[in-house]
Design an enzyme around this catalytic site. Sequence first.
Site, PDB file in Angstrom:
ATOM      1  N   GLY A 133       0.840  -1.210   0.000  1.00  0.00           N
ATOM      2  CA  GLY A 133       0.000   0.000   0.000  1.00  0.00           C
ATOM      3  C   GLY A 133       0.859   1.237   0.000  1.00  0.00           C
ATOM      4  O   GLY A 133       2.047   1.174  -0.325  1.00  0.00           O
ATOM      5  N   ASN A 134       0.286   2.367   0.341  1.00  0.00           N
ATOM      6  CA  ASN A 134       1.073   3.602   0.443  1.00  0.00           C
ATOM      7  C   ASN A 134       0.474   4.511   1.503  1.00  0.00           C
ATOM      8  O   ASN A 134      -0.563   4.188   2.098  1.00  0.00           O
ATOM      9  CB  ASN A 134       1.165   4.302  -0.923  1.00  0.00           C
ATOM     10  CG  ASN A 134      -0.207   4.646  -1.468  1.00  0.00           C
ATOM     11  OD1 ASN A 134      -0.938   5.421  -0.870  1.00  0.00           O
ATOM     12  ND2 ASN A 134      -0.577   4.052  -2.604  1.00  0.00           N
ATOM     13  N   HIS A 135       1.115   5.649   1.741  1.00  0.00           N
ATOM     14  CA  HIS A 135       0.746   6.512   2.867  1.00  0.00           C
ATOM     15  C   HIS A 135      -0.371   7.506   2.572  1.00  0.00           C
ATOM     16  O   HIS A 135      -0.632   8.392   3.376  1.00  0.00           O
ATOM     17  CB  HIS A 135       1.965   7.299   3.359  1.00  0.00           C
ATOM     18  CG  HIS A 135       2.985   6.442   4.036  1.00  0.00           C
ATOM     19  ND1 HIS A 135       2.707   5.724   5.171  1.00  0.00           N
ATOM     20  CD2 HIS A 135       4.268   6.165   3.718  1.00  0.00           C
ATOM     21  CE1 HIS A 135       3.772   5.062   5.545  1.00  0.00           C
ATOM     22  NE2 HIS A 135       4.750   5.297   4.665  1.00  0.00           N
ATOM     23  N   ALA A 161      -4.193   7.538  -4.864  1.00  0.00           N
ATOM     24  CA  ALA A 161      -2.815   7.064  -5.041  1.00  0.00           C
ATOM     25  C   ALA A 161      -2.904   5.557  -5.280  1.00  0.00           C
ATOM     26  O   ALA A 161      -2.719   4.751  -4.369  1.00  0.00           O
ATOM     27  CB  ALA A 161      -1.995   7.371  -3.799  1.00  0.00           C
TER      28      ALA A 161
END
Length: 402
Positions: free
Chosen positions: A213-215, A281
């Site tokens: 995943g990402n932030h 994102a």
Amino acid sequence: MSVLSGKKVLLGITGGIAAYKTPLLVRALVKKGAEVKVVMTPSALDFVTPLTLATLSQNPVVSSFTAEGNSDHLQWNNHVELALWADLFLVAPATSNTVSSMAQARCNNLLLACYLSAQCPIYIAPAMDLDMYAHPANKANMEKLARFGNFIFPAQEGFLASGLEGKGRMMEPDDIVVSLEENLQERVPLNGKTVLITAGPTYEAIDPVRFIGNHSSGKMGFALAEEAAKLGAKVILIAGPTALSTQHTNIILHPVVSAADMHAAVFSHYANVDIAIASAAVADFRPILSADQKIKKQTGLAEIQLTETIDILAQMGKEKKQQFLLGFALETENELENANGKCARKNLDAIVLNSLNDTDAGFGGFQNKITYIRKDTSLVAFDLKPKTAVAKDIFTQILKAL
Ligand code: CTP
């Protein structure tokens, strides 16, 4: 669908004979889909009963600073909360006395306190005898209120309670509702339009408990959704995992997890939307295989083979017809060149450039610093500001293009 649908209307009733028409006004507003709350001045209670208004509005009616009929355990009727709840405040009928008090910031009843606290558009429907209406002092007060940005529904000619005939009758409830709709339409330029927004990160499963995943926090996308809804649009918000929730009732939230889920959700709506904004994102890669069971430590995991996720925005660009399509680009080098390239490659109308080189901006935080770039490469660069303000800037640009 009426522009009043889903709107929170605070109706202020003052002590004039035209107050007897306000139950019809409440009913007309409710029929249009508005949620109505009523605040009365003490003298309005002589002309119409709170019970009638509470029944028709299906909300409690308030008229004093403390909760009605409970002298043992007084509770404060919070005028600030009530005023901030409202999407619009309509004072009908407005007597000369109330018009004068509003113009002078007097605050000796709950209705006036609400007026002074309100942040929403305010509409005033005066009703008084013809000579009072025409008096220069009253006219000056009404002009002053109009200068403050309040909208005045002019009084109508006709038979007055005094037995005289002339200008001073409150505009009829149905006509007030029509005028309100017309005025709101002008103030909410996206009324009748549908806006699709992707937001947040996507999680690509490695096994049932692990993911790539990402932030991304989703804050930018959620701020865009709130702004679009405020401008009158119906909003379809397709969001990856976030801790955020929506406020405005015009927003339909579709929570998704992976890029594939987001892709499916987007294309079940995309053909019918007017504006599409890809602020998510989306993970660019996903594991080729996702294990059905949790991968045990003993089994070991030497490598995770990745493959590209489907580019949702690129497909939106390919299938673009009536939609205004806006993408986001997060760049660390050759920022303008890369963003312009992305805009052309994905067939976008415009792209919002975020730079990771700007400290305090972008992922996770409350602030953002953007450059809005149109497909003809002309651009506007904005200062660092809260994401809610960035969302306003972005829609100002979109509205210019529309
Ligand atoms: N996007 C998307 N689906 C993907 C990847 C990205 O819809 N699978 C959208 C994002 O929501 C964003 C835009 O595409 O609006 C930019 O994505 P980005 O990842 O920055 O660009 P890429 O085209 O993937 O290029 P690169 O990673 O090389 O910067």
